[in-house]
Structures are given as structure tokens and as C-alpha cells.
Design a protein around this motif. Structure first.
Motif, short mmCIF file in Angstrom:
data_model
loop_
_atom_site.label_atom_id
_atom_site.label_comp_id
_atom_site.label_asym_id
_atom_site.label_seq_id
_atom_site.Cartn_x
_atom_site.Cartn_y
_atom_site.Cartn_z
N GLY A 97 55.52 15.55 38.96
CA GLY A 97 55.44 16.97 38.65
C GLY A 97 54.04 17.42 38.29
N ARG A 98 53.33 16.59 37.53
CA ARG A 98 51.98 17.01 37.12
C ARG A 98 51.02 16.93 38.29
NH1 ARG A 98 51.42 11.42 33.88
NH2 ARG A 98 49.55 10.59 34.88
N GLU A 99 51.23 15.97 39.20
CA GLU A 99 50.37 15.91 40.39
C GLU A 99 50.62 17.12 41.29
OE1 GLU A 99 47.87 13.95 41.43
OE2 GLU A 99 47.95 13.11 39.41
N ARG A 100 51.89 17.49 41.42
CA ARG A 100 52.22 18.66 42.21
C ARG A 100 51.60 19.92 41.61
NH1 ARG A 100 58.16 21.09 42.52
NH2 ARG A 100 57.76 22.90 43.84
N LEU A 101 51.63 20.02 40.28
CA LEU A 101 51.05 21.18 39.62
C LEU A 101 49.53 21.20 39.79
CD1 LEU A 101 51.43 23.69 37.92
CD2 LEU A 101 51.34 22.25 35.86
N GLN A 102 48.91 20.05 39.70
CA GLN A 102 47.46 19.98 39.94
C GLN A 102 47.12 20.58 41.30
OE1 GLN A 102 44.46 18.37 38.77
NE2 GLN A 102 45.19 17.90 36.73
N ALA A 103 47.85 20.17 42.33
CA ALA A 103 47.58 20.65 43.68
C ALA A 103 47.85 22.14 43.81
CB ALA A 103 48.43 19.87 44.69
N ALA A 104 48.94 22.60 43.18
CA ALA A 104 49.31 24.02 43.27
C ALA A 104 48.27 24.90 42.58
CB ALA A 104 50.68 24.23 42.65
N LEU A 105 47.79 24.47 41.42
CA LEU A 105 46.79 25.26 40.70
C LEU A 105 45.46 25.26 41.46
CD1 LEU A 105 47.54 24.19 37.02
CD2 LEU A 105 47.92 26.46 38.03
N ALA A 106 45.11 24.13 42.04
CA ALA A 106 43.86 24.05 42.79
C ALA A 106 43.89 24.95 44.03
CB ALA A 106 43.60 22.60 43.21
N ALA A 107 45.08 25.12 44.61
CA ALA A 107 45.20 25.94 45.82
C ALA A 107 45.39 27.42 45.52
CB ALA A 107 46.38 25.43 46.66
N ALA A 108 45.73 27.76 44.29
CA ALA A 108 45.99 29.16 43.94
C ALA A 108 44.67 29.94 43.89
CB ALA A 108 46.70 29.24 42.59
N PRO A 109 44.70 31.23 44.25
CA PRO A 109 43.49 32.06 44.14
C PRO A 109 42.98 32.07 42.70
CG PRO A 109 45.16 33.19 45.42
CD PRO A 109 45.83 31.99 44.83
#
Length: 257
Positions: A97-109
Motif C-alpha cells: 500500500g505504501r509503495e502504491r501511494l508513493q507512485a500515486a503521489l509522484a504521478a499526481a500534479p
């Protein structure tokens, strides 16, 4: 900035991971200073919050629908449910979950706003909040295991959030928000000074950054910390400060009680 905050979130998570990865089932069942919460509850809570953050990013409409349907955020229920899993399963869930969140936050504007339980926030702000929560719940785990953690420069994120939630702390306690300048001066782990607010402010707070972070995350009672305050509003703030969202927490009793 977001890249640096995400790197610190990864490092904070890795430090906590190193405390729990080698525990057996009995270790995961160790009680922490949070009443009714074991180490498993602490990690399950972090995993649950990461899951909620991922939903807020992936499907904000569904997140908002679920938020509207219940006044209870579900923190305790989420921790209790997650803690029932086998330790290996829980650890794997938290890591994924935390890895997924890292990727999602990095990709967000970077300037976009993400829905959450409070006001919408930018990705860097959400990452900062995750650092604060990871560090705070990591403190509970460290206390349960009798481990003395080495403070790092990552405390600056938590201290910054603690200062920014000055007004929120009063509002959360249904108190008038003071309309006064505030100066906060903290001694960083390396001896550097971190400061916020005008230098000539009459209301002032000072002390070690570690102690301030323990205070605003309500992991230690003020009487056990080397934090000083000048001014009525600054002194009152130290009794109610909270860097986390939601209702005021009960805090911790002083060690001498």
C-alpha cells in the motif's frame, strides 16, 4: 520539493519496517502506549490510511461518497480488522500500500488538490502528513519494544505541520483561534535552529525539535518535555496542540503520574 518529501516518507517507513519485520507473532501482539492497540494495530492503521489515501487519489468521487455515508472515519475499526491478519500478510499489505501511494503521489500534479477528511491538500502536503503519522505510530512501536530511536532531519516535516496546525488545534477543541503572531524556535538534531513566525512575536515556543514533535503528535505529556512557552496563547496551545486531523486525542499521562 515533492521528490524530497517522498524520499523522506520512504526512509521513515523503512525505519519503522526494520523494527517490525523480524518480530514473531508474540511480538506483533505486544501492547503499545495507545490503549487497546498492539503493534499489529499500529501497522494495520498505517496500512488502512494508505489504502484510504490511494482511494482518494484513484477515485475521489467514491472516496467522497464513502465519507458522506459515515460520520465515523473508521480508524479504530480499520486497525482492529487489519490486526487480525497474520503478521506476514499484514506486513505485505502495508508494504504494498505504501509503495502504491508513493507512485500515486509522484504521478499526481504537484499543484493539484487531493480530497481527504479535512480540506483538500496538495500531494506534498499529503506526503508530509504520512511522514507525521508514520513517525508518530512508529514512536508507539518503539516505546512498546523499548527501542530508543535516533532523531533525524525528517523531524522538520512534522515540526512544520505542528506549527501550521496552530489554529486547527484551537478550533478542534472548540476554542477561539488566537489572532496573534507566533514564533517557534526549535533545535534540530544536528544543532541547527529551525524557526517559524516573526522574530518579534510576543508569543513564543522553543525547545528541542524532537520534544516539539512528541508534543504535537501527543506521544508525550508536556510535563515530560523541554518545551517552553511565552505568552498566554502560546502556553495554552501547548496543552492542546495536535498535528493530526480529527477530534482531539486524549494525549498521554505524564510519566510521574
Amino acid at each position: 520539493m515533492l521528490t524530497e518529501v517522498l524520499a523522506d516518507l520512504r526512509a521513515e517507513s523503512a525505519d519503522l519496517d526494520s523494527l517490525v519485520a523480524g518480530l514473531d507473532a508474540a511480538g506483533w501482539a505486544t501492547s503499545t502506549p495507545a490503549p487497546g492497540w498492539t503493534i499489529a494495530h499500529q501497522i494495520a492503521h498505517l496500512a488502512w490510511t494508505d489504502d484510504r489515501a490511494n482511494l482518494a487519489i484513484d477515485d475521489p468521487d467514491e472516496f467522497l461518497r464513502q465519507r458522506r455515508e459515515s460520520e465515523d472515519i473508521g480508524v479504530d475499526a480499520g486497525a482492529a480488522e487489519g490486526a487480525r491478519a497474520e503478521p506476514g500478510e499484514l506486513l505485505a499489505r502495508w508494504r504494498a500500500g505504501r509503495e502504491r501511494l508513493q507512485a500515486a503521489l509522484a504521478a499526481a500534479p504537484a499543484d493539484g488538490r487531493l480530497v481527504w477528511y479535512g480540506p483538500p491538500m496538495k500531494p506534498a502536503s499529503m506526503a508530509t502528513a504520512r511522514i507525521m503519522e508514520t513517525w508518530a505510530h512508529g514512536q508507539d512501536v518503539a516505546d512498546a519494544l523499548g527501542v530508543q530511536r535516533e532523531p533525524t532531519a525528517r523531524l522538520r516535516h512534522i515540526a512544520h505541520l505542528g506549527v501550521r496546525t496552530f489554529g486547527f488545534s484551537f478550533a478542534a477543541n472548540e476554542l477561539p483561534v488566537p489572532d496573534v503572531p507566533l514564533r517557534v524556535e526549535l533545535r534540530a538534531p544536528d544543532g541547527e535552529e529551525w524557526a517559524w513566525g516573526p522574530e518579534n512575536a510576543a508569543d513564543r515556543v522553543s525547545g528541542p525539535a524532537l520534544d516539539f514533535c512528541l508534543l504535537v503528535t501527543q506521544r508525550r505529556h508536556r510535563d515530560d518535555l523541554a518545551i517552553t512557552a511565552v505568552g498566554n496563547d502560546a502556553r495554552r496551545w501547548l496543552t492542546i496542540a495536535q498535528a493530526f486531523a480529527g477530534a482531539p486525542g486524549p494525549g498521554r499521562a505524564p510519566t510521574g503520574s
